[in-house]
Design a protein around this motif. Structure first.
Motif, PDB file in Angstrom:
ATOM      1  N   SER A 184     -75.962 -51.409 -15.211  1.00  0.00           N
ATOM      2  CA  SER A 184     -76.639 -51.230 -13.928  1.00  0.00           C
ATOM      3  C   SER A 184     -77.913 -52.056 -13.855  1.00  0.00           C
ATOM      4  O   SER A 184     -78.231 -52.643 -12.815  1.00  0.00           O
ATOM      5  N   LEU A 185     -78.662 -52.112 -14.946  1.00  0.00           N
ATOM      6  CA  LEU A 185     -79.877 -52.923 -14.978  1.00  0.00           C
ATOM      7  C   LEU A 185     -79.535 -54.401 -14.847  1.00  0.00           C
ATOM      8  O   LEU A 185     -80.227 -55.153 -14.148  1.00  0.00           O
ATOM      9  N   ASP A 186     -78.473 -54.830 -15.510  1.00  0.00           N
ATOM     10  CA  ASP A 186     -78.030 -56.219 -15.419  1.00  0.00           C
ATOM     11  C   ASP A 186     -77.691 -56.566 -13.965  1.00  0.00           C
ATOM     12  O   ASP A 186     -78.085 -57.623 -13.447  1.00  0.00           O
ATOM     13  N   GLU A 187     -76.989 -55.657 -13.283  1.00  0.00           N
ATOM     14  CA  GLU A 187     -76.656 -55.898 -11.875  1.00  0.00           C
ATOM     15  C   GLU A 187     -77.910 -55.987 -11.015  1.00  0.00           C
ATOM     16  O   GLU A 187     -78.005 -56.823 -10.108  1.00  0.00           O
ATOM     17  N   ALA A 188     -78.881 -55.117 -11.293  1.00  0.00           N
ATOM     18  CA  ALA A 188     -80.117 -55.120 -10.507  1.00  0.00           C
ATOM     19  C   ALA A 188     -80.879 -56.431 -10.691  1.00  0.00           C
ATOM     20  O   ALA A 188     -81.411 -56.996  -9.727  1.00  0.00           O
ATOM     21  N   VAL A 189     -80.937 -56.926 -11.919  1.00  0.00           N
ATOM     22  CA  VAL A 189     -81.615 -58.199 -12.177  1.00  0.00           C
ATOM     23  C   VAL A 189     -80.880 -59.332 -11.479  1.00  0.00           C
ATOM     24  O   VAL A 189     -81.505 -60.229 -10.883  1.00  0.00           O
ATOM     25  N   GLY A 190     -79.557 -59.304 -11.529  1.00  0.00           N
ATOM     26  CA  GLY A 190     -78.774 -60.341 -10.860  1.00  0.00           C
ATOM     27  C   GLY A 190     -79.039 -60.393  -9.376  1.00  0.00           C
ATOM     28  O   GLY A 190     -79.164 -61.477  -8.788  1.00  0.00           O
ATOM     29  N   ARG A 191     -79.134 -59.214  -8.735  1.00  0.00           N
ATOM     30  CA  ARG A 191     -79.433 -59.180  -7.302  1.00  0.00           C
ATOM     31  C   ARG A 191     -80.831 -59.737  -7.026  1.00  0.00           C
ATOM     32  O   ARG A 191     -81.042 -60.475  -6.062  1.00  0.00           O
ATOM     33  N   ALA A 192     -81.790 -59.364  -7.881  1.00  0.00           N
ATOM     34  CA  ALA A 192     -83.160 -59.850  -7.679  1.00  0.00           C
ATOM     35  C   ALA A 192     -83.220 -61.369  -7.787  1.00  0.00           C
ATOM     36  O   ALA A 192     -83.866 -62.042  -6.969  1.00  0.00           O
ATOM     37  N   LEU A 193     -82.536 -61.923  -8.785  1.00  0.00           N
ATOM     38  CA  LEU A 193     -82.605 -63.363  -9.013  1.00  0.00           C
ATOM     39  C   LEU A 193     -81.818 -64.161  -7.977  1.00  0.00           C
ATOM     40  O   LEU A 193     -82.003 -65.366  -7.852  1.00  0.00           O
ATOM     41  N   ALA A 194     -80.954 -63.481  -7.229  1.00  0.00           N
ATOM     42  CA  ALA A 194     -80.190 -64.170  -6.191  1.00  0.00           C
ATOM     43  C   ALA A 194     -81.020 -64.393  -4.929  1.00  0.00           C
ATOM     44  O   ALA A 194     -80.613 -65.172  -4.055  1.00  0.00           O
ATOM     45  N   ALA A 195     -82.179 -63.749  -4.845  1.00  0.00           N
ATOM     46  CA  ALA A 195     -83.005 -63.864  -3.644  1.00  0.00           C
ATOM     47  C   ALA A 195     -83.741 -65.201  -3.631  1.00  0.00           C
ATOM     48  O   ALA A 195     -84.494 -65.500  -4.566  1.00  0.00           O
ATOM     49  N   PRO A 196     -83.555 -66.019  -2.604  1.00  0.00           N
ATOM     50  CA  PRO A 196     -84.234 -67.322  -2.544  1.00  0.00           C
ATOM     51  C   PRO A 196     -85.749 -67.210  -2.645  1.00  0.00           C
ATOM     52  O   PRO A 196     -86.398 -68.061  -3.265  1.00  0.00           O
ATOM     53  N   ALA A 197     -86.332 -66.170  -2.059  1.00  0.00           N
ATOM     54  CA  ALA A 197     -87.793 -66.028  -2.083  1.00  0.00           C
ATOM     55  C   ALA A 197     -88.306 -65.849  -3.508  1.00  0.00           C
ATOM     56  O   ALA A 197     -89.343 -66.393  -3.881  1.00  0.00           O
ATOM     57  N   LEU A 198     -87.567 -65.075  -4.310  1.00  0.00           N
ATOM     58  CA  LEU A 198     -87.989 -64.868  -5.692  1.00  0.00           C
ATOM     59  C   LEU A 198     -87.876 -66.169  -6.483  1.00  0.00           C
ATOM     60  O   LEU A 198     -88.767 -66.511  -7.271  1.00  0.00           O
ATOM     61  N   ARG A 199     -86.802 -66.896  -6.286  1.00  0.00           N
ATOM     62  CA  ARG A 199     -86.634 -68.169  -6.986  1.00  0.00           C
ATOM     63  C   ARG A 199     -87.750 -69.149  -6.610  1.00  0.00           C
ATOM     64  O   ARG A 199     -88.259 -69.875  -7.469  1.00  0.00           O
ATOM     65  N   THR A 200     -88.112 -69.147  -5.344  1.00  0.00           N
ATOM     66  CA  THR A 200     -89.199 -70.031  -4.900  1.00  0.00           C
ATOM     67  C   THR A 200     -90.504 -69.657  -5.585  1.00  0.00           C
ATOM     68  O   THR A 200     -91.265 -70.536  -6.017  1.00  0.00           O
ATOM     69  N   LYS A 201     -90.791 -68.357  -5.682  1.00  0.00           N
ATOM     70  CA  LYS A 201     -92.008 -67.919  -6.365  1.00  0.00           C
ATOM     71  C   LYS A 201     -92.019 -68.382  -7.815  1.00  0.00           C
ATOM     72  O   LYS A 201     -93.049 -68.814  -8.335  1.00  0.00           O
ATOM     73  N   MET A 202     -90.870 -68.286  -8.475  1.00  0.00           N
ATOM     74  CA  MET A 202     -90.797 -68.727  -9.866  1.00  0.00           C
ATOM     75  C   MET A 202     -91.055 -70.223  -9.968  1.00  0.00           C
ATOM     76  O   MET A 202     -91.809 -70.673 -10.837  1.00  0.00           O
ATOM     77  N   GLU A 203     -90.435 -70.991  -9.088  1.00  0.00           N
ATOM     78  CA  GLU A 203     -90.624 -72.444  -9.123  1.00  0.00           C
ATOM     79  C   GLU A 203     -92.075 -72.816  -8.871  1.00  0.00           C
ATOM     80  O   GLU A 203     -92.627 -73.706  -9.532  1.00  0.00           O
ATOM     81  N   GLU A 204     -92.699 -72.137  -7.926  1.00  0.00           N
ATOM     82  CA  GLU A 204     -94.100 -72.422  -7.626  1.00  0.00           C
ATOM     83  C   GLU A 204     -95.003 -72.080  -8.802  1.00  0.00           C
ATOM     84  O   GLU A 204     -96.077 -72.672  -8.966  1.00  0.00           O
ATOM     85  N   ALA A 205     -94.585 -71.111  -9.622  1.00  0.00           N
ATOM     86  CA  ALA A 205     -95.366 -70.720 -10.791  1.00  0.00           C
ATOM     87  C   ALA A 205     -95.029 -71.571 -12.021  1.00  0.00           C
ATOM     88  O   ALA A 205     -95.630 -71.383 -13.080  1.00  0.00           O
ATOM     89  N   GLY A 206     -94.065 -72.493 -11.882  1.00  0.00           N
ATOM     90  CA  GLY A 206     -93.730 -73.381 -12.983  1.00  0.00           C
ATOM     91  C   GLY A 206     -92.545 -72.955 -13.823  1.00  0.00           C
ATOM     92  O   GLY A 206     -92.327 -73.482 -14.925  1.00  0.00           O
ATOM     93  N   PHE A 207     -91.717 -72.033 -13.308  1.00  0.00           N
ATOM     94  CA  PHE A 207     -90.547 -71.562 -14.024  1.00  0.00           C
ATOM     95  C   PHE A 207     -89.303 -71.861 -13.196  1.00  0.00           C
ATOM     96  O   PHE A 207     -89.391 -72.099 -11.996  1.00  0.00           O
ATOM     97  N   ARG A 208     -88.162 -71.826 -13.846  1.00  0.00           N
ATOM     98  CA  ARG A 208     -86.915 -71.909 -13.094  1.00  0.00           C
ATOM     99  C   ARG A 208     -86.110 -70.655 -13.383  1.00  0.00           C
ATOM    100  O   ARG A 208     -86.088 -70.160 -14.519  1.00  0.00           O
ATOM    101  N   ALA A 209     -85.496 -70.129 -12.343  1.00  0.00           N
ATOM    102  CA  ALA A 209     -84.606 -68.994 -12.551  1.00  0.00           C
ATOM    103  C   ALA A 209     -83.456 -69.454 -13.446  1.00  0.00           C
ATOM    104  O   ALA A 209     -82.858 -70.503 -13.213  1.00  0.00           O
ATOM    105  N   ALA A 210     -83.180 -68.688 -14.492  1.00  0.00           N
ATOM    106  CA  ALA A 210     -82.126 -69.057 -15.446  1.00  0.00           C
ATOM    107  C   ALA A 210     -81.335 -67.810 -15.815  1.00  0.00           C
ATOM    108  O   ALA A 210     -81.389 -67.332 -16.952  1.00  0.00           O
ATOM    109  N   PRO A 211     -80.625 -67.237 -14.841  1.00  0.00           N
ATOM    110  CA  PRO A 211     -79.941 -65.965 -15.091  1.00  0.00           C
ATOM    111  C   PRO A 211     -78.764 -66.103 -16.048  1.00  0.00           C
ATOM    112  O   PRO A 211     -77.987 -67.053 -15.973  1.00  0.00           O
TER     113      PRO A 211
END
Length: 324
Positions: free
Chosen positions: A267-294
């Motif tokens: 269930s936690l894995d599914e929740a993280v997957g949903r969070a990382l699928a959100a474009p806004a979250l990925r953009t925040k990571m990129e702006e902070a110098g990270f890339r989403a790598a699920p």
């Protein structure tokens, strides 16, 4: 409708769309995301971005708990021994804690392979090999040629036993030039040293070094990620340059105490997957110098095993052992 109303409706919709079994397996108390590094550090920044993304998926919410010290070992030990193992205490760990530490420390107060159950990989930070503008090299091949002609090459690092330290060791060993690692206690000190030409090379995170490269204060010769960085699109990857052994990153992911039920982990894995699928979250990571790598549970578990074996061999070749 107010923004709060929109947030509540989004949260309700998320909950309704989530399978009942998944919701039932999630903890009914706030989840504590334990970080082994201080507020404002790289792991803290990306961990808090994830925590924000998880708040709509986890019914009781998420609390970030910084437990810095001992290169992340204090936080790792606390989560490894957390009771009950019900998903309410997770470690937001990184490559050093989960893959390098077993080889760099003779006595480690936790065993990543036995004490944790992987949940999900979340993000990664790539590195760039940078050199002072005074070094007569404009490419990785030039740098190797230049380095071989020196009596000694000083390579700066952000600390002993870090990815940048071992990246420098891989390059020197593979290319066959004499190098000595110079370890700095802070990223600021390391950056000052290479900007002043006191060290002749360094693997720094792309986000940290890119502004200096764009300002013409440093030269970037290669990036270590799987693809070119949008922050330095003109800089080739180490794999493009024929040095795949130098393809590495600093990765971050969630692990739970080993006794955590499989249904909760799923269930936690599914929740993280949903969070990382959100474009806004990925953009925040990129702006902070990270890339989403699920990576899901199975893939993250396999990656942890592979990375532990890989870095063990690198550490063995360097003869490095952390001071305890």
């Amino acid at each position: 409708m107010t923004s709060n109303g929109i947030s509540r409706r989004a949260a309700l919709a998320t909950g309704l769309l989530m399978p009942f079994a998944a919701r039932a397996a999630l903890p009914d108390r706030p989840m504590r995301l334990v970080l082994g590094f201080p507020p404002g550090s790289g792991p803290d920044v990306v961990g808090r971005i994830l925590a924000e993304g998880l708040r709509d998926s986890l019914p009781a919410g998420v609390v970030v708990d910084n437990k810095p010290g001992a290169a992340g070992a204090i936080a790792a030990q606390e989560v490894a021994r957390a009771a009950p193992a019900d998903g309410t205490a997770l470690l937001f760990g990184e490559v050093g804690q989960l893959a390098m530490a077993p080889s760099t420390y003779a006595r480690l107060p936790y065993d990543p392979a036995k004490d944790f159950a992987p949940v999900s990989q979340v993000a990664a930070a790539d590195f760039a090999l940078v050199v002072p503008i005074t070094v007569a090299a404009n490419s990785l091949a030039d740098y190797v040629t230049w380095a071989k002609a020196q009596n000694q090459v000083f390579m700066g690092t952000f600390g002993a036993g870090t990815p940048g330290h071992f990246g420098a060791a891989i390059l020197a060993n593979e290319a066959g030039f004499p190098a000595e690692a110079v370890h700095f206690r802070s990223t600021g000190d390391a950056m000052t040293a290479i900007l002043n030409g006191n060290v002749q090379g360094m693997f720094g995170t792309v986000a940290l070094v890119a502004p200096h490269v764009r300002a013409g204060k440093l030269k970037a010769l290669a990036v270590t990620g799987p693809a070119r960085s949008p922050l330095l699109p003109e800089v080739p990857t180490t794999t493009e340059l024929g040095r795949p052994a130098l393809a590495f990153d600093a990765w971050f992911g969630l692990v739970a105490p080993a006794a955590t039920p499989a249904s909760t982990l799923a269930s936690l894995d599914e929740a993280v997957g949903r969070a990382l699928a959100a474009p806004a979250l990925r953009t925040k990571m990129e702006e902070a110098g990270f890339r989403a790598a699920p990576r899901n549970r199975e893939a993250f578990s396999a990656h942890m095993r592979a990375e532990t074996a890989r870095w063990a061999e690198v550490v063995r070749k360097t003869g490095f052992r952390a001071i305890e």
